[in-house]
Motif scaffolding. Structure first.
Motif, PDB file in Angstrom:
ATOM      1  N   GLY A  44      49.777-115.433  13.079  1.00  0.00           N
ATOM      2  CA  GLY A  44      49.372-114.562  11.977  1.00  0.00           C
ATOM      3  C   GLY A  44      47.880-114.659  11.692  1.00  0.00           C
ATOM      4  N   THR A  45      47.385-115.910  11.721  1.00  0.00           N
ATOM      5  CA  THR A  45      45.952-116.105  11.474  1.00  0.00           C
ATOM      6  C   THR A  45      45.125-115.396  12.536  1.00  0.00           C
ATOM      7  OG1 THR A  45      46.573-118.312  10.764  1.00  0.00           O
ATOM      8  CG2 THR A  45      44.231-117.823  10.908  1.00  0.00           C
ATOM      9  N   THR A  46      45.600-115.516  13.775  1.00  0.00           N
ATOM     10  CA  THR A  46      44.862-114.853  14.859  1.00  0.00           C
ATOM     11  C   THR A  46      44.820-113.348  14.636  1.00  0.00           C
ATOM     12  OG1 THR A  46      45.803-116.526  16.299  1.00  0.00           O
ATOM     13  CG2 THR A  46      44.597-114.765  17.351  1.00  0.00           C
ATOM     14  N   THR A  47      45.906-112.788  14.149  1.00  0.00           N
ATOM     15  CA  THR A  47      45.912-111.347  13.886  1.00  0.00           C
ATOM     16  C   THR A  47      44.872-110.996  12.838  1.00  0.00           C
ATOM     17  OG1 THR A  47      48.295-111.407  14.255  1.00  0.00           O
ATOM     18  CG2 THR A  47      47.385-109.383  13.340  1.00  0.00           C
ATOM     19  N   MET A  48      44.795-111.846  11.805  1.00  0.00           N
ATOM     20  CA  MET A  48      43.784-111.597  10.771  1.00  0.00           C
ATOM     21  C   MET A  48      42.386-111.618  11.358  1.00  0.00           C
ATOM     22  SD  MET A  48      44.667-113.449   7.151  1.00  0.00           S
ATOM     23  CE  MET A  48      43.360-114.614   7.454  1.00  0.00           C
ATOM     24  N   ILE A  49      42.153-112.650  12.190  1.00  0.00           N
ATOM     25  CA  ILE A  49      40.828-112.774  12.814  1.00  0.00           C
ATOM     26  C   ILE A  49      40.541-111.540  13.666  1.00  0.00           C
ATOM     27  CG2 ILE A  49      39.432-114.099  14.436  1.00  0.00           C
ATOM     28  CD1 ILE A  49      40.877-116.582  13.568  1.00  0.00           C
ATOM     29  N   VAL A  94      41.657-108.496  13.278  1.00  0.00           N
ATOM     30  CA  VAL A  94      41.318-107.335  12.436  1.00  0.00           C
ATOM     31  C   VAL A  94      39.871-107.437  11.961  1.00  0.00           C
ATOM     32  CG1 VAL A  94      41.795-106.238  10.227  1.00  0.00           C
ATOM     33  CG2 VAL A  94      43.676-106.877  11.711  1.00  0.00           C
ATOM     34  N   LEU A  95      39.498-108.662  11.546  1.00  0.00           N
ATOM     35  CA  LEU A  95      38.095-108.861  11.137  1.00  0.00           C
ATOM     36  C   LEU A  95      37.154-108.559  12.288  1.00  0.00           C
ATOM     37  CD1 LEU A  95      38.314-112.125   9.018  1.00  0.00           C
ATOM     38  CD2 LEU A  95      37.863-109.813   8.205  1.00  0.00           C
ATOM     39  N   ALA A  96      37.590-108.962  13.502  1.00  0.00           N
ATOM     40  CA  ALA A  96      36.741-108.745  14.679  1.00  0.00           C
ATOM     41  C   ALA A  96      36.498-107.264  14.913  1.00  0.00           C
ATOM     42  CB  ALA A  96      37.370-109.385  15.914  1.00  0.00           C
ATOM     43  N   LEU A 145      32.361-102.932  14.903  1.00  0.00           N
ATOM     44  CA  LEU A 145      31.796-101.665  14.438  1.00  0.00           C
ATOM     45  C   LEU A 145      30.519-101.900  13.637  1.00  0.00           C
ATOM     46  CD1 LEU A 145      35.162 -99.936  13.506  1.00  0.00           C
ATOM     47  CD2 LEU A 145      33.723 -99.534  15.492  1.00  0.00           C
ATOM     48  N   PHE A 146      30.549-102.942  12.807  1.00  0.00           N
ATOM     49  CA  PHE A 146      29.382-103.256  11.988  1.00  0.00           C
ATOM     50  C   PHE A 146      28.211-103.695  12.864  1.00  0.00           C
ATOM     51  CE2 PHE A 146      27.152-104.288   8.286  1.00  0.00           C
ATOM     52  CZ  PHE A 146      26.635-105.569   8.357  1.00  0.00           C
ATOM     53  N   CYS A 152      37.508-100.761  20.828  1.00  0.00           N
ATOM     54  CA  CYS A 152      38.454-101.051  19.750  1.00  0.00           C
ATOM     55  C   CYS A 152      39.825-100.458  20.065  1.00  0.00           C
ATOM     56  CB  CYS A 152      37.943-100.500  18.418  1.00  0.00           C
ATOM     57  SG  CYS A 152      36.543-101.429  17.765  1.00  0.00           S
ATOM     58  N   CYS A 153      39.827 -99.224  20.548  1.00  0.00           N
ATOM     59  CA  CYS A 153      41.113 -98.595  20.901  1.00  0.00           C
ATOM     60  C   CYS A 153      41.807 -99.384  21.998  1.00  0.00           C
ATOM     61  CB  CYS A 153      40.887 -97.165  21.396  1.00  0.00           C
ATOM     62  SG  CYS A 153      40.447 -96.044  20.084  1.00  0.00           S
ATOM     63  N   LEU A 154      41.069 -99.774  22.986  1.00  0.00           N
ATOM     64  CA  LEU A 154      41.650-100.527  24.089  1.00  0.00           C
ATOM     65  C   LEU A 154      42.244-101.837  23.584  1.00  0.00           C
ATOM     66  CD1 LEU A 154      42.129-100.610  27.110  1.00  0.00           C
ATOM     67  CD2 LEU A 154      39.924-101.732  27.387  1.00  0.00           C
ATOM     68  N   SER A 155      41.531-102.481  22.670  1.00  0.00           N
ATOM     69  CA  SER A 155      42.046-103.756  22.152  1.00  0.00           C
ATOM     70  C   SER A 155      43.330-103.526  21.357  1.00  0.00           C
ATOM     71  CB  SER A 155      40.998-104.457  21.312  1.00  0.00           C
ATOM     72  OG  SER A 155      40.834-103.806  20.086  1.00  0.00           O
ATOM     73  N   LEU A 156      43.405-102.400  20.662  1.00  0.00           N
ATOM     74  CA  LEU A 156      44.632-102.084  19.927  1.00  0.00           C
ATOM     75  C   LEU A 156      45.786-101.820  20.885  1.00  0.00           C
ATOM     76  CD1 LEU A 156      43.526 -99.789  16.978  1.00  0.00           C
ATOM     77  CD2 LEU A 156      44.771-101.932  16.819  1.00  0.00           C
TER      78      LEU A 156
END
Lengths: 233, 280
Positions: B62-67, B69-71, B76-77, B128-132
């Motif tokens: 779960g933590t990795t998923t959070m990381i 999403v932040l990534a 993008l930033f 980003c799309c590819l990572s998704l």
């Protein structure tokens, strides 16, 4: 046009009161090696930067070969700044390719030849080189261009005496008859032997513009001695 | 010359973007693996279900998923930050001694950076799309796509009604608005940096921030003024047009505004780089 460089009413004021440069008029002829001499902060670098196009005069204009400073004159001018301005992560070979791509009058064979004679490996990255070696690489790049006007800002400042001799030899043997080399320095003693003309500049003002022979005749002393006299503290 | 400038621009920026994309893709792959081992899509779990080890493991997933999403937000930033930073470092910093003595016009320098920024923006979006996809794709999804996508594409481009034409134009307009948005957005920041460079010797960045605030405010004010003017000048009878046309008008108005902003910022920056350069 006989004048390779001409300043017309040029002045540069930063937002401070004292102008950095106030050169009303100056002309420099082709085919000469000119020393731009003056104490620290006298405006030598300011003049050179304006002629290269990275600084704009507050008033007046600078003409290279009769053309106002701009993208057209940048081809005619080969500028060696005091600082290292090349990308540290690039290899020497990459930078040579860069110069070849953008400057039609850049001669890569000459550059590789000079690098070879100084035992500099073209596949080294700049960040692995010492300051002195980086300066030599920059000088080689600048002198491998077949330009009309070379502007060298303190080319021998940071190097040892033997390298200084090599650099001066490189400068003499690499510029063509019709080109002018303008060298700004305070190591006058070393450079005196190669100069044709000198320009003395102090606090932004043109103090003297004359040929070396004239000074030696009229003043009866070396440029170095005359400089010390003129700029006595 | 423009091509050569872009070539070097890519070389210099790829060193930053490619590692960033790789990290993102690795992160999403690791995330996927951890999720699968947590019984995300099958009942398979690494450790016995319900055991302490498995619970800890699932927390890790779960933590990795959070990381992750932040990534995505970070990518993008950072993409944007890199463009702005490049401009400042390459043209107004020490490298400016090299770049601004090249026999190229300042406008060419700007276009090279702008076009490169657009291409990297698209690449970042694709990364980003590819990572998704890496995170979410599964056998059912692939099956569905293979079965339905070709048919969907065929139907989309089969022009058999007026609505279809509208939709195709909407897509074109949307893409145009986004592209213009990238150019004018980036150009705005370039203009702020250029103004900062021009206005101050010792506090260039601070002045640039000041310029940013002032121009942003000015743009808001102009926006409101334009709204008021259009309110009183145009009678809103055009609102009686069918909805499809209103949307087109809004898109085109948006494009024109973007182009106008871009033009103003481009002219300001070009003028400063060409006639008011003061590299230290």
């Amino acid at each position: 046009m006989d004048h390779i460089l001409e300043c017309r009413g040029v002045s540069k004021n930063y937002l401070a009161q004292i102008p950095a440069l106030n050169f009303t008029n100056l002309t420099v002829n082709r085919g000469r090696i000119v020393g731009l001499l003056g104490p620290n902060g006298s405006g030598k670098t300011t003049l050179i930067k304006m002629a290269s196009g990275i600084l704009t005069p507050t008033s007046g204009s600078i003409l290279i070969n009769g053309v106002p400073v701009g993208p057209d004159t940048k081809n005619m001018v080969s500028y060696l700044p005091e600082r290292t301005y090349l990308n540290d992560w690039m290899k020497v070979r990459d930078i040579i390719q860069f110069f070849t791509d953008f400057y039609q009058n850049f001669n890569p064979e000459k550059a590789y030849d000079m690098l070879g004679r100084l035992n500099i490996n073209p596949d080294d990255r700049l960040k692995t080189m010492s300051k002195g070696t980086k300066e030599k690489v920059q000088l080689i790049l600048v002198m491998s261009r077949e330009a009309d006007l070379y502007l060298l800002d303190e080319p021998i400042g940071g190097v040892d005496p033997a390298a200084r001799d090599y650099i001066l030899d490189t400068i003499i043997s690499n510029y063509s008859e019709n080109s002018t080399v303008m060298i700004s320095t305070h190591l006058i003693y070393d450079i005196e032997k190669v100069l044709d003309d000198v320009i003395f500049i102090n606090q932004g003002n043109l103090v003297l513009a004359s040929s070396v022979d004239d000074i030696r005749e009229k003043q009866g002393k070396s440029i170095d001695a005359y400089f010390r006299e003129v700029f006595r503290c | 010359m423009l091509g050569k400038l872009m070539k070097y621009e890519f070389k210099a920026t790829a060193r930053l973007f490619i590692p960033m994309y790789l990290i993102l893709l690795v992160l999403s792959s690791v995330n996927r693996v951890l999720l699968e081992l947590s019984g995300y899509s099958t009942n398979f779990t690494l450790f016995p279900a319900g055991s302490t080890l498995q619970n800890i493991f699932e927390m890790l997933a779960g933590t990795t998923t959070m990381i992750y999403v932040l990534a995505i937000f970070a990518v993008l930033f950072l993409t944007f930050i890199i463009f702005v930073y490049r401009f400042y470092k390459n043209l107004l910093g020490d490298e400016g001694y090299l770049m601004m003595t090249l026999p190229v016009k300042p406008s060419q320098q700007l276009w090279a950076k702008l076009h490169t920024s657009l291409i990297w923006t698209i690449c970042s979006a694709l990364a980003c799309c590819l990572s998704l996809v890496i995170l979410l794709i599964n056998a059912d999804g692939v099956e569905w796509m293979v079965k339905n996508l070709p048919e969907m594409f065929r139907l989309m481009f089969q022009i058999d009604s007026v609505e279809k034409v509208h939709i195709i134009f909407y897509i074109i307009e949307l893409v145009a608005v986004m592209v213009i948005g990238v150019y004018s957005g980036v150009m705005f920041y370039y203009a702020c940096l250029a103004i900062g460079h021009r206005m101050s010797r010792k506090h260039k960045l601070l002045s640039a921030v000041g310029a940013y605030l002032i121009i942003s405010f000015a743009m808001q004010v102009i926006g409101v003024i334009l709204l008021i003017i259009s309110g009183s000048v145009f009678d809103f009878s055009f609102m009686n047009l069918p909805a499809e046309w209103i949307f087109h008008i809004m898109m085109i108005a948006s494009m024109l505004m973007g182009i106008a902003e871009f033009a103003v910022f481009f002219l300001i920056t070009n003028n400063i780089l060409g006639k008011h350069l003061n590299l230290e």
